[in-house]
Design a protein around this motif. Structure first.
Motif, PDB file in Angstrom:
ATOM      1  N   TYR A 125      46.337  45.868  46.076  1.00  0.00           N
ATOM      2  CA  TYR A 125      45.602  44.801  45.390  1.00  0.00           C
ATOM      3  C   TYR A 125      46.615  43.978  44.591  1.00  0.00           C
ATOM      4  O   TYR A 125      46.519  43.847  43.364  1.00  0.00           O
ATOM      5  N   PHE A 126      47.557  43.442  45.334  1.00  0.00           N
ATOM      6  CA  PHE A 126      48.714  42.796  44.713  1.00  0.00           C
ATOM      7  C   PHE A 126      48.311  41.561  43.916  1.00  0.00           C
ATOM      8  O   PHE A 126      48.729  41.392  42.764  1.00  0.00           O
ATOM      9  N   ASP A 127      47.518  40.695  44.503  1.00  0.00           N
ATOM     10  CA  ASP A 127      47.149  39.456  43.808  1.00  0.00           C
ATOM     11  C   ASP A 127      46.291  39.747  42.578  1.00  0.00           C
ATOM     12  O   ASP A 127      46.461  39.115  41.527  1.00  0.00           O
ATOM     13  N   GLU A 128      45.362  40.685  42.704  1.00  0.00           N
ATOM     14  CA  GLU A 128      44.546  41.063  41.547  1.00  0.00           C
ATOM     15  C   GLU A 128      45.426  41.645  40.439  1.00  0.00           C
ATOM     16  O   GLU A 128      45.210  41.372  39.247  1.00  0.00           O
ATOM     17  N   SER A 129      46.434  42.435  40.843  1.00  0.00           N
ATOM     18  CA  SER A 129      47.371  42.988  39.854  1.00  0.00           C
ATOM     19  C   SER A 129      48.148  41.888  39.159  1.00  0.00           C
ATOM     20  O   SER A 129      48.419  41.958  37.950  1.00  0.00           O
ATOM     21  N   LEU A 130      48.527  40.846  39.915  1.00  0.00           N
ATOM     22  CA  LEU A 130      49.265  39.730  39.316  1.00  0.00           C
ATOM     23  C   LEU A 130      48.405  38.968  38.310  1.00  0.00           C
ATOM     24  O   LEU A 130      48.923  38.473  37.304  1.00  0.00           O
ATOM     25  N   VAL A 131      47.117  38.874  38.574  1.00  0.00           N
ATOM     26  CA  VAL A 131      46.227  38.220  37.605  1.00  0.00           C
ATOM     27  C   VAL A 131      46.241  38.997  36.291  1.00  0.00           C
ATOM     28  O   VAL A 131      46.327  38.409  35.198  1.00  0.00           O
ATOM     29  N   LEU A 132      46.172  40.339  36.373  1.00  0.00           N
ATOM     30  CA  LEU A 132      46.251  41.154  35.157  1.00  0.00           C
ATOM     31  C   LEU A 132      47.596  40.983  34.463  1.00  0.00           C
ATOM     32  O   LEU A 132      47.668  40.905  33.235  1.00  0.00           O
ATOM     33  N   LEU A 133      48.666  40.940  35.250  1.00  0.00           N
ATOM     34  CA  LEU A 133      49.995  40.741  34.684  1.00  0.00           C
ATOM     35  C   LEU A 133      50.079  39.412  33.951  1.00  0.00           C
ATOM     36  O   LEU A 133      50.631  39.320  32.846  1.00  0.00           O
ATOM     37  N   ARG A 134      49.543  38.376  34.580  1.00  0.00           N
ATOM     38  CA  ARG A 134      49.566  37.042  33.982  1.00  0.00           C
ATOM     39  C   ARG A 134      48.869  37.035  32.627  1.00  0.00           C
ATOM     40  O   ARG A 134      49.368  36.469  31.655  1.00  0.00           O
ATOM     41  N   GLN A 189      40.223  47.609  34.407  1.00  0.00           N
ATOM     42  CA  GLN A 189      40.783  46.431  33.736  1.00  0.00           C
ATOM     43  C   GLN A 189      40.274  45.142  34.367  1.00  0.00           C
ATOM     44  O   GLN A 189      39.990  44.160  33.663  1.00  0.00           O
ATOM     45  N   LEU A 190      40.162  45.127  35.699  1.00  0.00           N
ATOM     46  CA  LEU A 190      39.644  43.940  36.380  1.00  0.00           C
ATOM     47  C   LEU A 190      38.184  43.688  36.013  1.00  0.00           C
ATOM     48  O   LEU A 190      37.772  42.544  35.812  1.00  0.00           O
ATOM     49  N   SER A 191      37.401  44.770  35.891  1.00  0.00           N
ATOM     50  CA  SER A 191      35.990  44.624  35.515  1.00  0.00           C
ATOM     51  C   SER A 191      35.868  44.085  34.100  1.00  0.00           C
ATOM     52  O   SER A 191      34.981  43.269  33.815  1.00  0.00           O
ATOM     53  N   THR A 192      36.758  44.528  33.224  1.00  0.00           N
ATOM     54  CA  THR A 192      36.740  44.031  31.848  1.00  0.00           C
ATOM     55  C   THR A 192      37.033  42.535  31.810  1.00  0.00           C
ATOM     56  O   THR A 192      36.397  41.782  31.050  1.00  0.00           O
ATOM     57  N   LEU A 193      37.968  42.104  32.638  1.00  0.00           N
ATOM     58  CA  LEU A 193      38.300  40.680  32.701  1.00  0.00           C
ATOM     59  C   LEU A 193      37.179  39.876  33.361  1.00  0.00           C
ATOM     60  O   LEU A 193      36.979  38.703  33.048  1.00  0.00           O
ATOM     61  N   GLY A 194      36.453  40.547  34.248  1.00  0.00           N
ATOM     62  CA  GLY A 194      35.357  39.888  34.977  1.00  0.00           C
ATOM     63  C   GLY A 194      35.724  39.691  36.427  1.00  0.00           C
ATOM     64  O   GLY A 194      36.635  38.904  36.730  1.00  0.00           O
ATOM     65  N   LEU A 195      35.044  40.390  37.343  1.00  0.00           N
ATOM     66  CA  LEU A 195      35.422  40.354  38.756  1.00  0.00           C
ATOM     67  C   LEU A 195      35.289  38.956  39.346  1.00  0.00           C
ATOM     68  O   LEU A 195      36.095  38.540  40.178  1.00  0.00           O
ATOM     69  N   GLY A 196      34.261  38.226  38.913  1.00  0.00           N
ATOM     70  CA  GLY A 196      34.100  36.855  39.401  1.00  0.00           C
ATOM     71  C   GLY A 196      35.236  35.958  38.943  1.00  0.00           C
ATOM     72  O   GLY A 196      35.762  35.146  39.713  1.00  0.00           O
ATOM     73  N   TYR A 197      35.634  36.126  37.678  1.00  0.00           N
ATOM     74  CA  TYR A 197      36.748  35.351  37.139  1.00  0.00           C
ATOM     75  C   TYR A 197      38.050  35.696  37.862  1.00  0.00           C
ATOM     76  O   TYR A 197      38.839  34.809  38.201  1.00  0.00           O
ATOM     77  N   VAL A 198      38.261  36.990  38.116  1.00  0.00           N
ATOM     78  CA  VAL A 198      39.467  37.421  38.829  1.00  0.00           C
ATOM     79  C   VAL A 198      39.491  36.840  40.235  1.00  0.00           C
ATOM     80  O   VAL A 198      40.530  36.347  40.699  1.00  0.00           O
ATOM     81  N   ALA A 199      38.361  36.874  40.919  1.00  0.00           N
ATOM     82  CA  ALA A 199      38.293  36.328  42.286  1.00  0.00           C
ATOM     83  C   ALA A 199      38.640  34.847  42.293  1.00  0.00           C
ATOM     84  O   ALA A 199      39.335  34.352  43.196  1.00  0.00           O
ATOM     85  N   LYS A 200      38.187  34.123  41.265  1.00  0.00           N
ATOM     86  CA  LYS A 200      38.510  32.697  41.167  1.00  0.00           C
ATOM     87  C   LYS A 200      40.011  32.498  40.970  1.00  0.00           C
ATOM     88  O   LYS A 200      40.620  31.624  41.606  1.00  0.00           O
ATOM     89  N   GLU A 201      40.628  33.307  40.099  1.00  0.00           N
ATOM     90  CA  GLU A 201      42.065  33.171  39.863  1.00  0.00           C
ATOM     91  C   GLU A 201      42.869  33.537  41.115  1.00  0.00           C
ATOM     92  O   GLU A 201      43.885  32.906  41.408  1.00  0.00           O
TER      93      GLU A 201
END
Length: 452
Positions: free
Chosen positions: A231-240, A295-307
Motif C-alpha cells: 500500500y505504497f501510495d497510501e503509506s506516502l499519504v501518511l508520510l506526507r 492510521q488511514l481510517s483516522t485520517l479518513g479513507l475517503g480523504y486518503v483515496a482522494k489524495e
C-alpha cells in the motif's frame, strides 16, 4: 455588443481545445505551474505547519525502500538539507551488516537532517547523530513476496542460497536448516531480514513469543510510521501528513524492479512455509499492516483515496513531461545508454530494470527541469555518489570561508587614509544544520549483538 461576446466565447473555446490537444506536450514550466496551482497543496499542510526536515529512514531490503530513498534525496536537495552518507570504505551502505555507528558517516555530510541509506538499526548511535526532533520511519513488505525477491536477488551472494540445487526456492524451504548457517556472512538475507535490519535477533526461536511481542512493541515505540510496500501510495499519504509535506514532495517513479522473467511464481504451499521460516518478519508485517489501516481510517479513507488519486494524476503529468509526452518504458540495464541511469545488476541471472530519458529532453526544458527528471530516475549508487560530491564541495567552501574569516590577509600599512572608504560587505557563511543532538542514548532497540 453580441458580436463581441460571441468572439470572446470563440476565443475561450479555441484556447481550451488547444490546451487539451497538447496536454501531453506541455513544457516543464507549464507542468510546474499546473502542479503549483491546482489543489495539490492540501489544506492540511499549506500554511499551517512548516515542513519537517529531520528524518531518519531505515532503508530495509527488498521493500520498495529505494523509491522512498529517492524521494528523500530529492527533497533534501530542493530544500538545501544535508543528507548523512556513508564513508567510502562502507560503499553506499553504512557498513551493513555491521550494527550502525556514527563513525560510518562521512564527515562532509555532518551534521545531517536526513539519513536514508541501508544500515543495521541502532537507535543510540542515531540519536548521537541526528537532531532531537528527528522522526523515524521505515517500510516493510509481505513476507512471502519479500522472501521470493530476496532469494532471486541474492542467490549469487548469500551462501545459504548458493548451496541449494538448481536455485530452487521449494528445495530451500523444504529443508532450510540443511542450507542455512546463522553465523555465516550474508546469512541475514536468508532469514528474518526485516528483523535483522531493525536490530533484532533474526534467529530467535519462533517459540519465544515474549521476545517477539516485546520486539514488535519496541519498533512501534521508536518509529512514527512503518510504511507497507503493498500500500505504497497510501503509506506516502501518511508520510506526507506526518512531515507536513505537500503532494509534489512525494512524487516518484518505481525504482529497482526486476524483469518478470527474474521472478519466481510461488506454489500454493510456499507462502505458509516462508512465514513459518521468517516468523518474526511475519509478526512485524501483520502488526504494522493493521496499524497502517488504523492510521488511514483516522485520517479518513475517503480523504486518503482522494489524495492517492491526486498523487497518481500528478505523477502521470510529471512523467509525461520528463518522457516526451508519454509514459516511460522500462528498460534492462544493457538497453540504457546513459551509464548514470543504469541500475546495479546483482548477477547475470537477475535483470533489474531502469529508465532512459529522451535524447531531446533539453529542447524547451530549463537546466533545473532536466536535473529534476534525471534525479527522479537515478539509481541508488549513482545518486549517492552525486550527493556526496555536491555536499563535499559545500563542505570545503564553507570551511575555506571560515578559515579566511579567522585569518584575514595582511594589509599594507597606509600613511594616509584613502579619499573614499571602500564599502565592506559582510558575507555570512552558508547556512548549516543545527548542532548534533546531545540527547542521552535511549535503550530503544539496543538488545542486539555487537558489531561484526
Amino acid at each position: 455588443m453580441w458580436q463581441k461576446k460571441i468572439f470572446l466565447i470563440f476565443v475561450a473555446v479555441s484556447t481550451v481545445s488547444l490546451l487539451l490537444h497538447h496536454g501531453g506536450h506541455f513544457s516543464w514550466n507549464m507542468d510546474a505551474f499546473y502542479l503549483r496551482c491546482c489543489g495539490l497543496h492540501s489544506q492540511a499542510s499549506s500554511g499551517l505547519k512548516p515542513k519537517h526536515t529531520n528524518v531518519a529512514f531505515l532503508k530495509t531490503h527488498k521493500t520498495a525502500s529505494t523509491t522512498v530513498q529517492n524521494i528523500l534525496f530529492r527533497f533534501a536537495e530542493r530544500n538545501n538539507l544535508t543528507v548523512a552518507l556513508p564513508v567510502q570504505a562502507c560503499g553506499h551502505q553504512f557498513c551493513y551488516p555491521r550494527t550502525f555507528s556514527s563513525h560510518f558517516v562521512h564527515p562532509h555530510t555532518l551534521p545531517p537532517n536526513i539519513i536514508a541509506s541501508h544500515m543495521r538499526f541502532y537507535k543510540p548511535e542515531l540519536q548521537r547523530l541526528m537532531p532531537n526532533d528527528t522522526i523515524y520511519v521505515t517500510i516493510v513488505r509481505e513476507p512471502a513476496s519479500m522472501f521470493e525477491s530476496s532469494f532471486s536477488y541474492y542467490t549469487q551472494h548469500c551462501q545459504s542460497f548458493k548451496r541449494v540445487p538448481n536455485a530452487s526456492l521449494d528445495a530451500f524451504l523444504e529443508e532450510p536448516w540443511r542450507y542455512y548457517r546463522p553465523e555465516e556472512k550474508d546469512s541475514m538475507y536468508a532469514r528474518n531480514t526485516l528483523t535483522f535490519d531493525l536490530g533484532g535477533d533474526k534467529d530467535r526461536p519462533a517459540t519465544d513469543v515474549e521476545y517477539a511481542k516485546n520486539f514488535v512493541a519496541e519498533v512501534d515505540r521508536v518509529f512514527s510510521l512503518v510504511m507497507i510496500a503493498e500500500y505504497f501510495d497510501e503509506s506516502l499519504v501518511l508520510l506526507r501528513h506526518l512531515l507536513s509535506w505537500e503532494l509534489d514532495d512525494i512524487l516518484y517513479v518505481k525504482l529497482n524492479m526486476r524483469m518478470p522473467n527474474s521472478k519466481k511464481n510461488l506454489t500454493p504451499s510456499l507462502p505458509a512455509k516462508i512465514r513459518a521460516w521468517n516468523s518474526l518478519d511475519a509478526r512485524l508485517y501483520d502488526h504494522f499492516n493493521a496499524s497502517l489501516w488504523k492510521q488511514l481510517s483516522t485520517l479518513g479513507l475517503g480523504y486518503v483515496a482522494k489524495e492517492v488519486r491526486l498523487l497518481r494524476q500528478a505523477q502521470e503529468r510529471l512523467m509525461r513531461s520528463c518522457f516526451g509526452g508519454r509514459l516511460p518504458l522500462l528498460r534492462s540495464a544493457a538497453q540504457i545508454k546513459n551509464k548514470d541511469l543504469r541500475p546495479w545488476q546483482p548477477s547475470n541471472k537477475v535483470d533489474i530494470l531502469g529508465y532512459d530519458l529522451p535524447a531531446n529532453l533539453s529542447h524547451g526544458f530549463s537546466t533545473m527541469a532536466q536535473e529534476l527528471c534525471l534525479k527522479l530516475i537515478m539509481p541508488e549508487l549513482q545518486y549517492t555518489r552525486v550527493l556526496l560530491r555536491s555536499q563535499s564541495i559545500k563542505y570545503r567552501q564553507f570551511h575555506q570561508l571560515r578559515l579566511q574569516q579567522s585569518h584575514p590577509p595582511q594589509q599594507f600599512i597606509r600613511t594616509a587614509l584613502p579619499r573614499h572608504s571602500p564599502n565592506h560587505r559582510s558575507h555570512p557563511p552558508p547556512s548549516a544544520s543545527g548542532p548534533m543532538s546531545e540527547t542521552k542514548p535511549s535503550t530503544a532497540l539496543t538488545n542486539v549483538p555487537g558489531n561484526r
